[in-house]
Scaffold this motif. Structure first.
Motif, PDB file in Angstrom:
ATOM      1  N   LEU A  35       0.837  -1.207   0.000  1.00  0.00           N
ATOM      2  CA  LEU A  35       0.000   0.000   0.000  1.00  0.00           C
ATOM      3  C   LEU A  35       0.869   1.253   0.000  1.00  0.00           C
ATOM      4  O   LEU A  35       0.624   2.195  -0.753  1.00  0.00           O
ATOM      5  N   ALA A  36       1.878   1.272   0.863  1.00  0.00           N
ATOM      6  CA  ALA A  36       2.743   2.451   0.967  1.00  0.00           C
ATOM      7  C   ALA A  36       3.476   2.698  -0.350  1.00  0.00           C
ATOM      8  O   ALA A  36       3.536   3.831  -0.838  1.00  0.00           O
ATOM      9  N   GLY A  71       8.036   1.440   1.559  1.00  0.00           N
ATOM     10  CA  GLY A  71       7.442   0.242   2.134  1.00  0.00           C
ATOM     11  C   GLY A  71       8.011  -0.161   3.476  1.00  0.00           C
ATOM     12  O   GLY A  71       7.499  -1.084   4.119  1.00  0.00           O
ATOM     13  N   SER A  72       9.057   0.517   3.943  1.00  0.00           N
ATOM     14  CA  SER A  72       9.637   0.208   5.249  1.00  0.00           C
ATOM     15  C   SER A  72       8.815   0.850   6.358  1.00  0.00           C
ATOM     16  O   SER A  72       8.169   1.880   6.156  1.00  0.00           O
ATOM     17  N   GLU A  73       8.855   0.247   7.538  1.00  0.00           N
ATOM     18  CA  GLU A  73       8.125   0.803   8.675  1.00  0.00           C
ATOM     19  C   GLU A  73       9.050   1.652   9.528  1.00  0.00           C
ATOM     20  O   GLU A  73      10.164   1.239   9.856  1.00  0.00           O
ATOM     21  N   ASP A 293      -1.800  -5.711  -6.192  1.00  0.00           N
ATOM     22  CA  ASP A 293      -0.664  -4.847  -5.864  1.00  0.00           C
ATOM     23  C   ASP A 293      -1.089  -3.494  -5.306  1.00  0.00           C
ATOM     24  O   ASP A 293      -0.267  -2.613  -5.094  1.00  0.00           O
ATOM     25  N   PHE A 294      -2.406  -3.318  -5.060  1.00  0.00           N
ATOM     26  CA  PHE A 294      -2.969  -2.090  -4.499  1.00  0.00           C
ATOM     27  C   PHE A 294      -2.715  -0.877  -5.399  1.00  0.00           C
ATOM     28  O   PHE A 294      -2.591   0.246  -4.918  1.00  0.00           O
ATOM     29  N   SER A 295      -2.644  -1.086  -6.693  1.00  0.00           N
ATOM     30  CA  SER A 295      -2.538   0.050  -7.607  1.00  0.00           C
ATOM     31  C   SER A 295      -3.859   0.818  -7.593  1.00  0.00           C
ATOM     32  O   SER A 295      -4.931   0.228  -7.773  1.00  0.00           O
ATOM     33  N   PRO A 296      -3.815   2.150  -7.373  1.00  0.00           N
ATOM     34  CA  PRO A 296      -5.063   2.922  -7.387  1.00  0.00           C
ATOM     35  C   PRO A 296      -5.639   2.970  -8.798  1.00  0.00           C
ATOM     36  O   PRO A 296      -5.002   3.487  -9.715  1.00  0.00           O
ATOM     37  N   THR A 297      -6.813   2.394  -8.988  1.00  0.00           N
ATOM     38  CA  THR A 297      -7.438   2.449 -10.314  1.00  0.00           C
ATOM     39  C   THR A 297      -8.150   3.780 -10.516  1.00  0.00           C
ATOM     40  O   THR A 297      -8.007   4.411 -11.562  1.00  0.00           O
ATOM     41  N   THR A 298      -8.890   4.211  -9.504  1.00  0.00           N
ATOM     42  CA  THR A 298      -9.504   5.543  -9.532  1.00  0.00           C
ATOM     43  C   THR A 298      -9.434   6.136  -8.130  1.00  0.00           C
ATOM     44  O   THR A 298      -9.444   5.418  -7.126  1.00  0.00           O
ATOM     45  N   VAL A 299      -9.352   7.479  -8.063  1.00  0.00           N
ATOM     46  CA  VAL A 299      -9.322   8.195  -6.790  1.00  0.00           C
ATOM     47  C   VAL A 299     -10.444   9.215  -6.801  1.00  0.00           C
ATOM     48  O   VAL A 299     -10.460  10.135  -7.618  1.00  0.00           O
ATOM     49  N   GLU A 300     -11.397   9.043  -5.914  1.00  0.00           N
ATOM     50  CA  GLU A 300     -12.544   9.959  -5.818  1.00  0.00           C
ATOM     51  C   GLU A 300     -12.331  10.870  -4.613  1.00  0.00           C
ATOM     52  O   GLU A 300     -12.504  10.457  -3.465  1.00  0.00           O
ATOM     53  N   LYS A 301     -11.938  12.113  -4.868  1.00  0.00           N
ATOM     54  CA  LYS A 301     -11.708  13.060  -3.782  1.00  0.00           C
ATOM     55  C   LYS A 301     -13.036  13.682  -3.389  1.00  0.00           C
ATOM     56  O   LYS A 301     -13.712  14.306  -4.209  1.00  0.00           O
ATOM     57  N   THR A 302     -13.406  13.486  -2.125  1.00  0.00           N
ATOM     58  CA  THR A 302     -14.756  13.831  -1.692  1.00  0.00           C
ATOM     59  C   THR A 302     -14.849  15.138  -0.916  1.00  0.00           C
ATOM     60  O   THR A 302     -15.921  15.720  -0.826  1.00  0.00           O
ATOM     61  N   LEU A 303     -13.737  15.598  -0.319  1.00  0.00           N
ATOM     62  CA  LEU A 303     -13.795  16.820   0.489  1.00  0.00           C
ATOM     63  C   LEU A 303     -12.426  17.483   0.501  1.00  0.00           C
ATOM     64  O   LEU A 303     -11.422  16.835   0.814  1.00  0.00           O
ATOM     65  N   PHE A 304     -12.391  18.764   0.169  1.00  0.00           N
ATOM     66  CA  PHE A 304     -11.139  19.524   0.187  1.00  0.00           C
ATOM     67  C   PHE A 304     -11.182  20.538   1.337  1.00  0.00           C
ATOM     68  O   PHE A 304     -12.195  21.190   1.572  1.00  0.00           O
TER      69      PHE A 304
END
Length: 327
Positions: A35-36, A71-73, A293-304
């Motif tokens: 994810l990171a 990806g390291s913690e 691989d957790f690739s973002p397919t779409t990003v819906e930004k809901t609040l700025f």
């Protein structure tokens, strides 16, 4: 899979915050790293220095885990902790909280605004150790305090400390700050090298005037960042050790992302540091991603949070003017 994220930043050090207190995510360790790497990629629509996972805790009000962009913690993150402090305090409707981190449970609390309309939180940075084995740093001595590290630099002296993540701090002049010395040193100690097997954060500190310093940090696992909270805390402590600033007095710490305020406390040789600064929200989003691989397919930004961004820009302008006046 849909994942809700909150984009936040502390001193321009930006993160994606994922709430696992309320949502029923069940990430494995491998998935957190994936994810990171995927979400923090600057070429993606998201992009960040790291991910803050906020979880329930058996010993505190909440638990924070920090994963860097590679990806390291990380064992700690001061700028991230301020953002988590704000999130947890607002979520639980409290002004003080205890946050569990990898090495310690840390006190956090709402603080008076550092700058008008800038949500500000004070967080505890501890434990602090100067033992080279705790970084680790492979040298045949117990500590390195304001001295040269063999094989690292012929000119600079360093202080090595863990707060609890590892740092080396050098006090420099403007010419050294503007040179490529820091980049070369940082790439060396964060690649295969005989001194720091796990890498290390590298900070250059330029004193501006009494009670005011500028800090630039190459962060392990990230590279140069706008700011590193533990580095600014460690740097403040180092300036007190060498007599540039005073313990128990506030220190204004400027950085490429703006500014924070630190105060160093000492009790029978044990140090802890208050890190005071913004916890700014940028936007909320729902990320639709593949499970492989957790690739973002779409990003819906809901609040700025546009007003918060505008106010922080004013703080940055204020910090930049002050730095220019001291050059």
């Amino acid at each position: 899979m849909n994942i809700e994220v909150l984009k936040v930043h502390g001193s321009g050090n930006d993160f994606l915050l994922i709430d696992e207190m309320s949502d029923t995510y069940t990430f494995t360790e491998e998935e957190r790293a994936k994810l990171a790497i995927s979400f923090c990629n600057r070429e993606s629509e998201l992009g960040a220095d790291g991910i803050l996972f906020v979880l329930n805790s058996k010993t505190a009000d909440a638990r924070m885990r920090v994963f860097n962009a590679d990806g390291s913690e990380a064992s700690m993150c001061g700028n991230g902790l301020r953002c988590v402090a704000r999130y947890v305090c607002e979520k639980l409707q409290i002004t003080k909280a205890v946050i569990e981190t990898m090495k310690a449970n840390l006190q956090v609390e709402k603080e008076a605004d550092l700058f008008p309309e800038i949500p500000t939180y004070k967080v505890e940075i501890s434990p602090v150790t100067f033992q080279v084995k705790d970084l680790p740093l492979n040298l045949q001595q117990e500590t390195v305090i304001n001295e040269k590290i063999p094989g690292l630099s012929d000119d600079l002296v360093f202080t090595a400390l863990a707060v609890p993540n590892p740092h080396i701090v050098a006090i420099v002049n403007q010419e050294q700050l503007e040179s490529d010395i820091q980049l070369k040193l940082s790439e060396y100690v964060n690649g295969p090298n005989p001194l720091f097997p796990d890498g290390v954060n590298v900070s250059f500190v330029r004193p501006l005037r009494k009670g005011h310093i500028f800090v630039r940090t190459f962060e392990r696992g990230v590279g140069f960042t706008n700011a590193c909270g533990t580095a600014m805390s460690a740097s403040s402590l180092v300036t007190c050790l060498v007599g540039l600033n005073d313990i128990e007095e506030t220190i204004e710490v400027y950085n490429p992302g703006g500014k924070v305020r630190c105060a160093v406390h000492e009790n029978d040789g044990v140090y802890k540091i208050d890190l005071i600064g913004n916890g700014t929200y940028v936007y909320r989003a729902v990320v639709h991603t593949t499970l492989s691989d957790f690739s973002p397919t779409t990003v819906e930004k809901t609040l700025f949070y546009q007003n918060e961004a505008q106010q922080y820009e004013k703080l940055q302008e204020h910090a930049t003017k002050f730095i220019q006046q001291t050059n």
